[in-house]
Design a protein around this motif. Structure first.
Motif, PDB file in Angstrom:
ATOM      1  N   THR A  67       0.861  -1.177   0.000  1.00  0.00           N
ATOM      2  CA  THR A  67       0.000   0.000   0.000  1.00  0.00           C
ATOM      3  C   THR A  67       0.899   1.228   0.000  1.00  0.00           C
ATOM      4  N   PRO A  68       0.355   2.432  -0.093  1.00  0.00           N
ATOM      5  CA  PRO A  68       1.203   3.628   0.047  1.00  0.00           C
ATOM      6  C   PRO A  68       1.891   3.710   1.398  1.00  0.00           C
ATOM      7  N   GLY A  69       1.373   2.977   2.386  1.00  0.00           N
ATOM      8  CA  GLY A  69       2.003   2.935   3.705  1.00  0.00           C
ATOM      9  C   GLY A  69       2.568   1.553   3.973  1.00  0.00           C
ATOM     10  N   HIS A  70       2.169   0.981   5.090  1.00  0.00           N
ATOM     11  CA  HIS A  70       2.639  -0.355   5.454  1.00  0.00           C
ATOM     12  C   HIS A  70       1.782  -1.421   4.773  1.00  0.00           C
ATOM     13  N   PRO A  71       2.334  -2.613   4.554  1.00  0.00           N
ATOM     14  CA  PRO A  71       1.619  -3.620   3.772  1.00  0.00           C
ATOM     15  C   PRO A  71       0.492  -4.297   4.533  1.00  0.00           C
ATOM     16  N   MET A  72      -0.452  -4.819   3.750  1.00  0.00           N
ATOM     17  CA  MET A  72      -1.479  -5.724   4.247  1.00  0.00           C
ATOM     18  C   MET A  72      -1.016  -7.154   4.014  1.00  0.00           C
ATOM     19  N   PRO A 166      -4.473   4.774   7.425  1.00  0.00           N
ATOM     20  CA  PRO A 166      -4.679   5.620   6.239  1.00  0.00           C
ATOM     21  C   PRO A 166      -4.865   4.835   4.947  1.00  0.00           C
ATOM     22  N   SER A 167      -4.329   3.624   4.871  1.00  0.00           N
ATOM     23  CA  SER A 167      -4.426   2.848   3.630  1.00  0.00           C
ATOM     24  C   SER A 167      -5.603   1.893   3.612  1.00  0.00           C
ATOM     25  N   LEU A 168      -6.283   1.745   4.726  1.00  0.00           N
ATOM     26  CA  LEU A 168      -7.269   0.671   4.838  1.00  0.00           C
ATOM     27  C   LEU A 168      -8.484   0.887   3.951  1.00  0.00           C
ATOM     28  N   ARG A 169      -9.116   2.045   4.050  1.00  0.00           N
ATOM     29  CA  ARG A 169     -10.345   2.258   3.274  1.00  0.00           C
ATOM     30  C   ARG A 169     -10.077   2.156   1.766  1.00  0.00           C
ATOM     31  N   PRO A 170      -9.024   2.793   1.243  1.00  0.00           N
ATOM     32  CA  PRO A 170      -8.746   2.595  -0.185  1.00  0.00           C
ATOM     33  C   PRO A 170      -8.514   1.127  -0.532  1.00  0.00           C
ATOM     34  N   PHE A 171      -7.849   0.387   0.355  1.00  0.00           N
ATOM     35  CA  PHE A 171      -7.586  -1.027   0.095  1.00  0.00           C
ATOM     36  C   PHE A 171      -8.889  -1.820   0.061  1.00  0.00           C
ATOM     37  N   LEU A 172      -9.801  -1.517   0.988  1.00  0.00           N
ATOM     38  CA  LEU A 172     -11.090  -2.200   0.989  1.00  0.00           C
ATOM     39  C   LEU A 172     -11.867  -1.909  -0.284  1.00  0.00           C
ATOM     40  N   HIS A 173     -11.860  -0.643  -0.708  1.00  0.00           N
ATOM     41  CA  HIS A 173     -12.559  -0.291  -1.955  1.00  0.00           C
ATOM     42  C   HIS A 173     -11.953  -1.028  -3.148  1.00  0.00           C
ATOM     43  N   ASP A 174     -10.626  -1.037  -3.228  1.00  0.00           N
ATOM     44  CA  ASP A 174      -9.947  -1.631  -4.387  1.00  0.00           C
ATOM     45  C   ASP A 174     -10.067  -3.150  -4.422  1.00  0.00           C
ATOM     46  N   ASN A 175     -10.292  -3.774  -3.268  1.00  0.00           N
ATOM     47  CA  ASN A 175     -10.296  -5.238  -3.194  1.00  0.00           C
ATOM     48  C   ASN A 175     -11.605  -5.781  -2.626  1.00  0.00           C
ATOM     49  N   ALA A 176     -12.681  -5.018  -2.804  1.00  0.00           N
ATOM     50  CA  ALA A 176     -13.955  -5.383  -2.183  1.00  0.00           C
ATOM     51  C   ALA A 176     -14.446  -6.751  -2.629  1.00  0.00           C
ATOM     52  N   ILE A 410     -12.960   0.277  11.684  1.00  0.00           N
ATOM     53  CA  ILE A 410     -13.002  -0.739  10.645  1.00  0.00           C
ATOM     54  C   ILE A 410     -14.312  -1.515  10.667  1.00  0.00           C
ATOM     55  N   ALA A 411     -14.949  -1.638  11.834  1.00  0.00           N
ATOM     56  CA  ALA A 411     -16.237  -2.324  11.872  1.00  0.00           C
ATOM     57  C   ALA A 411     -17.253  -1.579  11.023  1.00  0.00           C
ATOM     58  N   GLY A 412     -17.226  -0.249  11.089  1.00  0.00           N
ATOM     59  CA  GLY A 412     -18.092   0.537  10.226  1.00  0.00           C
ATOM     60  C   GLY A 412     -17.680   0.461   8.768  1.00  0.00           C
ATOM     61  N   ASP A 413     -16.361   0.395   8.516  1.00  0.00           N
ATOM     62  CA  ASP A 413     -15.888   0.268   7.139  1.00  0.00           C
ATOM     63  C   ASP A 413     -16.362  -1.037   6.513  1.00  0.00           C
ATOM     64  N   PHE A 414     -16.351  -2.117   7.291  1.00  0.00           N
ATOM     65  CA  PHE A 414     -16.847  -3.380   6.761  1.00  0.00           C
ATOM     66  C   PHE A 414     -18.326  -3.273   6.403  1.00  0.00           C
ATOM     67  N   GLN A 415     -19.093  -2.557   7.234  1.00  0.00           N
ATOM     68  CA  GLN A 415     -20.506  -2.375   6.929  1.00  0.00           C
ATOM     69  C   GLN A 415     -20.707  -1.527   5.682  1.00  0.00           C
ATOM     70  N   GLN A 416     -19.983  -0.409   5.606  1.00  0.00           N
ATOM     71  CA  GLN A 416     -20.214   0.545   4.523  1.00  0.00           C
ATOM     72  C   GLN A 416     -19.629   0.088   3.197  1.00  0.00           C
ATOM     73  N   ILE A 417     -18.449  -0.517   3.232  1.00  0.00           N
ATOM     74  CA  ILE A 417     -17.741  -0.837   1.993  1.00  0.00           C
ATOM     75  C   ILE A 417     -17.957  -2.283   1.568  1.00  0.00           C
ATOM     76  N   LEU A 418     -17.861  -3.206   2.517  1.00  0.00           N
ATOM     77  CA  LEU A 418     -17.992  -4.625   2.185  1.00  0.00           C
ATOM     78  C   LEU A 418     -19.394  -5.165   2.442  1.00  0.00           C
ATOM     79  N   LYS A 419     -20.274  -4.325   3.016  1.00  0.00           N
ATOM     80  CA  LYS A 419     -21.688  -4.670   3.194  1.00  0.00           C
ATOM     81  C   LYS A 419     -21.876  -5.913   4.057  1.00  0.00           C
ATOM     82  N   MET A 420     -21.190  -5.944   5.204  1.00  0.00           N
ATOM     83  CA  MET A 420     -21.358  -7.079   6.101  1.00  0.00           C
ATOM     84  C   MET A 420     -21.170  -6.637   7.541  1.00  0.00           C
ATOM     85  N   ASP A 421     -21.834  -7.356   8.434  1.00  0.00           N
ATOM     86  CA  ASP A 421     -21.700  -7.092   9.859  1.00  0.00           C
ATOM     87  C   ASP A 421     -20.476  -7.804  10.414  1.00  0.00           C
TER      88      ASP A 421
END
Length: 461
Positions: A67-72, A166-176, A410-421
């Motif tokens: 990622t632009p920062g540290h890796p996943m 900082p890299s998490l939300r873009p990563f979730l969007h790119d790899n949803a 990230i719990a909210g990010d999973f709901q908003q981006i990946l559509k799961m609880d």
């Protein structure tokens, strides 16, 4: 109900392999993966490589994703016919300062006997390497017994959680598409304060703001200007005082839009936990709850919004006394959010409210520290009941659905981006000293945490 034979064997394998599992954790903890300090960037990557290598050896299809920062680190087990589970953890850790308050070097982890039992002592032992490895060890024992990993797993391990992700939300969007599952699990939370296992089902959101109010072009003599010139500290105090009424309810217009009352079934569950506000406050030298009148203690910290002044400065605060009107005052404030409260809407309302207190010859400016909405999980999903029963069977105590006053975005990010609880299931304790010197994780938490995940995986399968 007796466990299935294969589960019984997995639990036996975990018990027999605990010494080796602790050795692996200690090796992992020796890597100083401090994500906030650029000097440790090579170590953060080394931790990702250690983790990825362990997962590959275990049979996962695992890889490091830059990622632009540290890796996943992302890993998959073989597909299955059941529900797909995403498990999230983070392998980065907090800085260790102040170093002089550690009893032993923070990255020379060790097992210690304490009056409360054996603990793993070292930075990251509880937050979050020890918790992360409970799931990995459950998968290791599962494969040793069944010949294959639990099917339908996606593992996502982050290296920037302690530096704001900082890299998490873009990563979730790119790899949803790759990361999407039927439900997620996060092991970065605690048991309830009395030690019983728990599933966190709701988290408060957060909106933070830094304020600078400028009045005169310099500090003024209070004898010459007091009573005539604007005092920015007084102005901020007046504005903040008006944000709560006599009952402790926040007065900001529209603030409670989207805030629902606590469901009675959940209220009964929380009441059964026996929370004592006076005892809770007694641990920090207080005794009297301060909040909206008529609310229960857990309701105040889990399901009600707040406004807090986190810091104020201005004028003279050094030794002795100096009678001045400050030319400038600063404050940091935050709102904890619940329900459907919108951080952006509250920011606009707060700034509009503040504008009504600012004299025409003064100037106010803001620095936003971001915001995230609250997260509420749909516990009608049968996975929650299955996990709760599995925890009850492992710990010999009824597991509880609980809330959390803090935020895990990230719990909210999973709901908003990946559509799961998300099922937030952790085994830490309140005294683990996360983010502080002498961080620890109970060996019981580690051992029974791995056993808990084995039971949950069997229940979901």
């Amino acid at each position: 109900m007796a466990p299935a034979p294969s589960l019984e064997h997995v639990l036996e394998k975990l018990d027999a392999g605990l010494p080796q599992a602790l050795d692996r954790l200690l090796e992992f903890l020796r890597i100083p993966s401090i994500s906030t300090d650029p000097a440790f960037a090579p170590d953060v990557r080394r931790a990702a490589e250690w983790l990825c290598r362990d997962l590959v050896e275990l049979g996962f299809d695992a890889s490091i994703r830059d990622t632009p920062g540290h890796p996943m680190v992302v890993a998959h087990s073989q597909p299955g016919s059941g529900r797909k589970l995403l498990f999230y953890g983070h392998y980065d850790v907090q800085p260790v300062d102040p170093l002089n308050l550690w009893d032993n070097p923070p990255f020379e982890p060790r097992l210690e006997d304490t009056p409360a039992g054996e603990v793993i002592r070292g930075r990251g032992s509880s937050d979050d390497k020890g918790q992360l490895m409970t799931f990995v060890e459950a998968c290791r024992a599962w494969k040793a017994v069944n010949g294959e990993l639990p099917p339908g797993l996606v593992l996502l391990f982050e290296g920037e959680e302690e530096s704001g992700s900082p890299s998490l939300r873009p990563f979730l969007h790119d790899n949803a598409a790759e990361l999407h599952a039927d439900i997620a699990a996060i092991c970065d939370t605690s048991r309830y304060s009395d030690g019983r296992p728990a599933i966190t089902t709701q988290l408060r959101g957060l909106y933070g703001e830094e304020i600078t109010l400028r009045a005169a072009d310099r500090d003024l003599h209070s004898g010459s200007f007091g009573g005539l010139a604007a005092n920015p500290l007084q102005i901020l105090c007046n504005a903040f005082a008006g944000l709560k009424d006599a009952n402790g309810r926040i007065t900001l217009p529209g603030f409670y839009d989207g805030v629902a009352e606590l469901p009675e079934a959940l209220r009964r569950d929380w009441d059964s936990l026996g929370f004592d506000p006076a005892e809770f406050l007694g641990g920090v030298g207080l005794k009297d709850p301060i909040g909206e009148k008529g609310r229960g203690g857990l309701e105040m910290i889990w399901s009600q919004p707040t406004f807090e002044i986190n810091g104020m400065s201005g004028g003279y605060t050094g030794e002795g006394f100096k009678t001045v009107l400050p030319g400038e005052a600063n404050a940091k404030v935050s709102f904890r959010l619940v329900g459907q409260q919108d951080p952006d809407k509250i920011q606009k309302a707060f700034r509009a409210y503040m504008a009504g207190f600012i004299p025409a010859d003064c100037e106010i400016s803001y620095k936003s520290h971001g915001g995230s909405p609250a997260s509420h999980m749909n516990i009608s999903d049968p996975a929650f009941a299955a996990a709760k029963q599995a925890l009850t069977e492992e710990w010999g105590r009824d597991a509880a659905y609980i809330g959390a006053g803090g935020s895990i975005p990230i719990a909210g990010d999973f709901q908003q981006i990946l559509k799961m609880d998300t099922m937030l299931i952790g085994f830490a304790k309140d005294d683990d000293r996360i983010h502080s010197p002498n961080e620890k994780y109970d060996v019981e938490s580690f051992a029974k945490g791995a056993r808990s995940w084995a039971r949950i995986l069997a229940a979901l399968a």
